[in-house]
Design an enzyme around this catalytic site. Structure first.
Site, short mmCIF file in Angstrom:
data_model
loop_
_atom_site.label_atom_id
_atom_site.label_comp_id
_atom_site.label_asym_id
_atom_site.label_seq_id
_atom_site.Cartn_x
_atom_site.Cartn_y
_atom_site.Cartn_z
N SER A 210 0.83 -1.19 0.00
CA SER A 210 0.00 0.00 0.00
C SER A 210 0.87 1.25 0.00
O SER A 210 2.02 1.21 0.48
CB SER A 210 -0.86 -0.05 1.27
OG SER A 210 -1.99 0.76 1.13
N GLY A 248 -3.12 -0.44 -3.83
CA GLY A 248 -1.83 0.01 -3.31
C GLY A 248 -1.31 1.32 -3.87
O GLY A 248 -0.21 1.74 -3.52
N GLY A 292 -8.03 1.42 -2.80
CA GLY A 292 -8.81 1.91 -1.66
C GLY A 292 -8.39 3.34 -1.37
O GLY A 292 -9.13 4.30 -1.63
N ARG A 293 -7.14 3.48 -0.91
CA ARG A 293 -6.61 4.79 -0.54
C ARG A 293 -6.71 5.79 -1.69
O ARG A 293 -7.07 6.96 -1.48
CB ARG A 293 -5.14 4.63 -0.15
CG ARG A 293 -4.50 5.88 0.41
CD ARG A 293 -2.98 5.74 0.51
NE ARG A 293 -2.55 4.48 1.03
CZ ARG A 293 -2.23 4.24 2.30
NH1 ARG A 293 -2.27 5.20 3.18
NH2 ARG A 293 -1.84 3.03 2.68
N ARG A 334 -2.14 6.65 12.13
CA ARG A 334 -1.10 6.39 11.13
C ARG A 334 0.26 7.01 11.46
O ARG A 334 1.29 6.36 11.24
CB ARG A 334 -1.57 6.81 9.73
CG ARG A 334 -2.85 6.07 9.29
CD ARG A 334 -3.18 6.25 7.83
NE ARG A 334 -2.23 5.58 6.98
CZ ARG A 334 -1.25 6.15 6.34
NH1 ARG A 334 -1.11 7.47 6.39
NH2 ARG A 334 -0.39 5.46 5.62
N TYR A 338 2.94 4.12 11.52
CA TYR A 338 3.80 4.01 10.34
C TYR A 338 4.72 5.22 10.15
O TYR A 338 5.26 5.38 9.06
CB TYR A 338 2.96 3.91 9.05
CG TYR A 338 1.76 3.01 9.11
CD1 TYR A 338 1.90 1.63 9.27
CD2 TYR A 338 0.47 3.52 8.96
CE1 TYR A 338 0.79 0.81 9.29
CE2 TYR A 338 -0.65 2.69 8.98
CZ TYR A 338 -0.47 1.34 9.15
OH TYR A 338 -1.57 0.52 9.16
N CYS A 365 -3.29 10.29 26.37
CA CYS A 365 -2.28 10.29 27.42
C CYS A 365 -1.05 9.52 27.04
O CYS A 365 -0.69 8.53 27.69
CB CYS A 365 -2.90 9.73 28.70
SG CYS A 365 -4.01 10.93 29.38
N GLU A 366 -0.42 9.91 25.95
CA GLU A 366 0.92 9.40 25.69
C GLU A 366 1.69 10.30 24.75
O GLU A 366 1.11 10.99 23.91
CB GLU A 366 0.90 7.94 25.24
CG GLU A 366 0.16 7.62 23.98
CD GLU A 366 0.24 6.12 23.73
OE1 GLU A 366 -0.55 5.39 24.36
OE2 GLU A 366 1.10 5.69 22.94
N TYR A 395 -7.97 4.95 5.89
CA TYR A 395 -7.34 4.39 7.08
C TYR A 395 -7.26 5.41 8.22
O TYR A 395 -6.34 5.38 9.02
CB TYR A 395 -5.95 3.81 6.73
CG TYR A 395 -6.01 2.85 5.58
CD1 TYR A 395 -6.62 1.61 5.71
CD2 TYR A 395 -5.51 3.20 4.31
CE1 TYR A 395 -6.72 0.73 4.64
CE2 TYR A 395 -5.60 2.33 3.24
CZ TYR A 395 -6.21 1.10 3.40
OH TYR A 395 -6.31 0.23 2.33
#
Ligand code: LLP
Length: 438
Positions: A210, A248, A292-293, A334, A338, A365-366, A395
């Protein structure tokens, strides 16, 4: 990066003539705004590129539902007339809820449950894409149960390393998906499928990964799949009619990037398919693809409201401005997953103030809850300002979570100057609804 009907007038971002401030006032933030016309145009442009290149050998465009699906989008798919690729029972349910004809549905997944296969075969999907030996028996059993012959593809792993993030590269050898051509697993799977009279082997499928730019990995995959089809013809004296090359195609997330255009990539695919079929004296199979994307990604932006800003002094003495927005990793995982990069603009007004090194972060909280790691934004950005992040259609909402019990944002479709909710915002009652109280 921005969808077709986004414009910048009166110092504000507008979608189909509606200002960012009005969108935020009417629908709240954070929210996803999807440009319906743009979605339809993109879907059609893949469809027409495939049709004009491959002519009678054009199979279909099967929109990859995993990028984003809801009932209304499924209805658009039906109206546009393309097909859909689903990989779970939930995606199948959404496709059917939108009225998509089962003969336009392809079913994927590396671990489909028996119940999912049962439903798919029962409703009469076009193709089940088989991913393992276990699944051959399961699809055959469900076909027997429904007294049907189910059309199937085998998902093959062509051993191609796509140039993309490791987690979204899917066709090298060491992956969970498909049957390896190189190891002989794919060839063994063919023999097993052919022993089942309830299954009709229609062709083979691969998906190399992708967010891919360039055409070399698609070309290499098509060569290996075509060689496989030729081997089948040589062994069995007949040709398999279909070849599905997956999705993709990459899109632009940043101003210096370019979205892959169907008019560039489909002719390249056609040339590769023609060349490799000619080399093996094979007829050109019916070709399908599963973007898709590339269909939904650029159609959508996320609108956030700024909640706080804070200047942090770095070790080198420089200052980084942290801008906290009202979403974050629960609606866009994302960047954390990624290292995906996004772009943002001040959407609710214009500012001529100098730009400062900034980081847009969420409300979770991170520390890794980052929307944009490094971006230069106007120094006067303040609580109440709206920020818009383009290209969040794929996504984003589909991978959203309720981390920190944050309700997931709505999706608002905008068309011809009118906005309407197609997925409503979750609320606290939704979050508590699954808790068993007694
Ligand atoms: N077909 C198959 C069999 C797939 O597995 C996928 C994506 C597609 C088509 C559609 O690929 P697209 O055209 O959207 O690139 N969550 C990741 C992407 C995972 C894609 C998985 N499979 C991300 O956010 O980048």
């Amino acid at each position: 990066m921005w969808s077709k009907n986004v414009s910048f007038d009166d110092n504000q971002l507008h979608l189909s003539g509606i200002s960012a401030s009005k969108l935020a006032k009417d629908f709240g933030t954070p929210s996803f705004f999807i440009d319906e016309d743009d979605f339809r145009t993109r879907a059609l442009s893949w469809q027409s590129a495939l049709a004009s290149e491959f002519g009678p050998q054009a199979g279909g465009v099967f929109y990859a539902a995993k990028a984003f699906i809801c009932t209304d989008v499924a209805r658009w798919i039906k109206e546009i007339g393309i097909g859909i690729d689903v990989c779970t029972g939930g995606e199948l349910a959404a496709a059917l809820a939108g009225g998509i004809d089962p003969s336009k549905i392809e079913v994927h997944g590396n671990n489909k449950s028996l119940a999912e296969i049962d439903r798919a075969v029962e409703v009469g999907v076009k193709t089940v894409v088989i991913d393992s030996l276990h699944e051959i028996e399961r699809v055959a059993a469900m076909a027997r149960k429904h007294s049907k012959v189910q059309a199937v593809f085998l998902r093959l792993t062509p051993g191609v390393q796509a140039h993309t993030h490791e987690s979204i590269s899917t066709a090298h050898e060491d992956v969970k998906f498909g049957f390896s051509i190189a190891s002989g697993a794919a060839w063994d799977a063919v023999q097993v499928v052919l022993r089942h009279s309830e299954l009709e082997l229609r062709g083979v499928h691969c998906h190399v990964g992708s967010q891919i730019f360039g055409t070399d990995s698609f070309e290499m995959a098509s060569e290996r799949l075509i060689n496989f089809l030729a081997k089948f013809r040589d062994a069995f004296g007949r040709e398999l009619p279909e070849l599905d090359l997956g999705g993709g195609y990459g899109i632009a997330y940043l101003p210096n990037e370019e979205t892959v255009q169907p008019s560039e990539v489909i002719p390249a695919l056609h040339a590769a398919v023609k060349k490799h079929c000619a080399a093996k004296n094979l007829s050109i199979p019916v070709i399908s693809i599963e973007p898709g994307r590339a269909i939904v990604g650029p159609t959508t932006f996320t609108l956030y409201e700024v909640g706080t800003t804070k200047d942090v002094t770095l070790e080198d003495g420089n200052i980084r401005r942290y801008i906290s927005v009202d979403g974050g990793m629960s609606e866009n995982i994302r960047p954390s997953l990624y290292d995906a990069q996004y772009f943002a603009i001040l959407a609710s007004r214009q500012s001529q103030s100098e730009k400062v090194s900034s980081r847009i972060v969420g409300k979770h909280c991170e520390t890794g809850d980052i929307v944009i790691r490094d971006i230069d934004l106007q120094s006067d950005i303040a609580p109440g300002d709206l920020l818009a992040t383009p290209a969040t259609g794929a996504y984003g909402r589909s991978m959203a979570s309720n981390y920190n019990h944050v309700p997931r944002p709505p999706v608002i479709a905008v068309k011809d100057g009118k906005a309407r909710v197609i997925v409503r915002r979750e609320n606290e009652a939704d979050l508590l609804a699954l808790d068993v109280k007694e």
